[in-house]
Every structure is written in structure tokens, then in C-alpha cells.
Design a protein around this motif. Structure first.
Motif, mmCIF file in Angstrom:
data_model
loop_
_atom_site.group_PDB
_atom_site.id
_atom_site.type_symbol
_atom_site.label_atom_id
_atom_site.label_comp_id
_atom_site.label_asym_id
_atom_site.label_seq_id
_atom_site.Cartn_x
_atom_site.Cartn_y
_atom_site.Cartn_z
ATOM 1 N N LYS A 91 5.757 10.264 0.271
ATOM 2 C CA LYS A 91 4.495 9.710 0.747
ATOM 3 C C LYS A 91 4.690 9.043 2.097
ATOM 4 N N ILE A 92 3.692 9.142 2.926
ATOM 5 C CA ILE A 92 3.708 8.442 4.210
ATOM 6 C C ILE A 92 3.347 6.980 3.966
ATOM 7 N N THR A 93 4.207 6.076 4.386
ATOM 8 C CA THR A 93 3.987 4.648 4.222
ATOM 9 C C THR A 93 3.770 4.009 5.592
ATOM 10 N N THR A 94 3.633 2.709 5.566
ATOM 11 C CA THR A 94 3.478 1.995 6.837
ATOM 12 C C THR A 94 4.750 2.040 7.670
ATOM 13 N N MET A 109 0.895 9.777 12.320
ATOM 14 C CA MET A 109 0.891 9.206 10.974
ATOM 15 C C MET A 109 -0.116 8.085 10.807
ATOM 16 N N VAL A 113 -1.584 7.069 5.824
ATOM 17 C CA VAL A 113 -0.743 6.379 4.856
ATOM 18 C C VAL A 113 -1.162 6.778 3.446
#
Length: 271
Positions: A91-94, A109, A113
Motif C-alpha cells: 500500500k502507498i503510505t505517507t 503518490m 495514499v
């Protein structure tokens, strides 16, 4: 052919035991090396006529004369080829995307998120990865780059530290191999071989002690600190039943030995 003629080539033939590296001021900078390499490739393909092959044509002329059809792949599709996929969904996070315990980030990105993605990467390059969608049809989202990459000064310092460590390890290995090799005195008659070098008992014990001092496993003392009592809530093993036969007592409280005490009982007067 080109590298052999350039300064700094390490595999150039030299007289035995006469290795002398090229001076640093005579070496090429990286931009100059790339330019010389590109010029040589252009000469090889467009002006060079290999002897005995290609019917006297240059490699470029032979390429153009070959009627084999060539398929051009669009640049945006190149990320789908020659890359490996570890099969994991992330998963794309901060902080970006985590890969190999490092964070990779990119401008695209922002606002994505929580998106589930899969990664593809070149087998021998970890400075950039390609990010694809994990749900639905596979779609290339973009490239991501390593966050907080080391500066050129840090990379140079790290390279120097690793080279110094490698030289020290090579010197230690060479010395250990020399010490482990046993040489014997020359003889012309059959006899028990005698080592050329003798070692005293004190010298042997000192070297053994130094080796044990470096070995952390040999220095471990598992019984140095006794284990603590387990917490009250932990289940404990059941105690063993007591196999000792308790001694009987008379009404006055005096212990009376039993039959297994090892003392013979007194005989009755009638017997």
C-alpha cells in the motif's frame, strides 16, 4: 578492445612482480570515458569493416540490409519487460512505498495514499522501482525513487571504509594461511619429519587465548546471571510425589523407626 587501450585498465599484461598502478592524474573522468566509449561504438558500427565477415560491409550497413522485421515497443510499455516482480501487494503510505526495508517516493503518490500496488524492479539496480496497480487491470502508475539516498560524499567515504576493511581482511587471511602451513626441514634419509619452526607452550597458549577472546560464542557465560522466577500467572510443572515413607510416632511424640529404617526390631521375650 577499447578498455585495454585506456589508462587504468587493471588486467593489462605486466612483468611478474612489477605491478605499478597508473597515476591518478592520468586517469579519465567519467564524462570523458563515456564520450570516448560512444565515439568508439560509432566508429565500430559505421566505419569499421570486420575482416572476413559481413561481406565487407560495416555493421551498420549489414543491419540495414537485413530484411528481418523489427517491432518497436512504446517507451511507456518498457516497464513491463526485463523486470522482476516479488508477487507481494503493498500500500502507498505517507512515507511512500516500502521495499526491502527502505522507502521509495515519487511526486505522483500525492493523493494516492492507501492504494494497493505491486512493484517491479531491475534485478541489479535498486535505486528506482516501477509501481503498478494491484486491483483490476494492470496499469503502470509511475516510477518511485529511493528516499534519503546517501550523498556522493557519503558514498565515497563508505567505499573507502569498505576497501580498507577488505584490505585488512585479505592481510589477515594471508597471514593465517602462512601460519597454518607447516614446513619441514630437508632430509636425505628416511626419518621422522621435523618442523622448521618450533613454538613454545607459552606462545601456543597465548595465541589460543587471543583467539578465544575474539570468539564471542566461546566467551558466553550462560550461568553467569541466574534466571528469574516466572510470573505468578504462569503454569508450573506439577511437583513429583514424595517417595519417602514418613516415620511413625508414638503417642508421646517420639519417632519410632519403621521397618525400612535399617534398624532391626527388638525380639519378643516369649520368642
Amino acid at each position: 578492445m577499447l578498455l585495454v587501450s585506456l589508462p587504468g585498465y587493471t588486467r593489462r599484461a605486466r612483468p611478474a612482480q612489477a605491478y605499478r598502478p597508473d597515476p591518478v592524474e592520468g586517469l579519465l573522468s567519467y564524462p570523458d570515458f563515456v564520450q570516448i566509449l560512444l565515439d568508439w561504438v560509432a566508429w565500430w558500427n559505421t566505419e569499421h569493416h570486420p575482416a572476413g565477415v559481413l561481406d565487407g560491409m560495416t555493421p551498420s550497413e549489414a543491419w540495414e540490409a537485413d530484411p528481418t522485421p523489427i517491432e518497436d515497443v512504446p517507451e511507456e510499455q518498457l516497464a513491463f519487460f526485463a523486470m522482476e516482480d516479488d508477487g507481494r501487494v503493498r500500500k502507498i503510505t505517507t512515507n511512500g512505498v516500502a521495499w526491502r526495508r527502505r522507502a521509495y517516493i515519487a511526486d505522483w503518490m500525492a493523493g494516492n495514499v492507501g492504494t494497493r500496488v505491486r512493484l517491479r524492479y531491475l534485478p541489479h539496480f535498486d535505486g528506482r522501482i516501477e509501481v503498478f496497480t494491484a486491483d483490476g487491470p494492470v496499469r503502470h502508475l509511475g516510477s518511485a525513487y529511493l528516499a534519503e539516498a546517501a550523498t556522493p560524499a557519503q558514498r565515497r567515504a563508505l567505499s573507502q571504509v569498505r576497501e580498507s576493511k577488505a584490505r585488512a581482511l585479505k592481510a589477515d587471511l594471508k597471514a593465517a594461511e602462512k601460519l597454518s602451513r607447516t614446513r619441514y626441514t630437508a632430509t636425505t634419509t628416511p626419518a621422522v619429519p621435523h618442523p622448521r619452526r618450533s613454538v613454545t607452550g607459552q606462545q601456543a597458549q597465548e595465541e589460543i587465548s587471543r583467539a578465544r577472546a575474539v570468539d564471542l560464542a566461546a566467551r558466553a557465560l550462560p550461568d553467569l546471571i541466574p534466571p528469574r522466577e516466572p510470573p505468578p500467572g504462569w503454569a508450573r510443572p506439577r511437583p513429583r510425589p514424595n517417595t519417602t515413607v514418613p516415620s511413625a510416632t508414638d503417642p508421646a511424640g517420639t519417632a519410632v523407626p519403621d521397618d525400612h529404617s535399617g534398624t532391626e526390631p527388638a525380639l519378643d521375650s516369649k520368642e
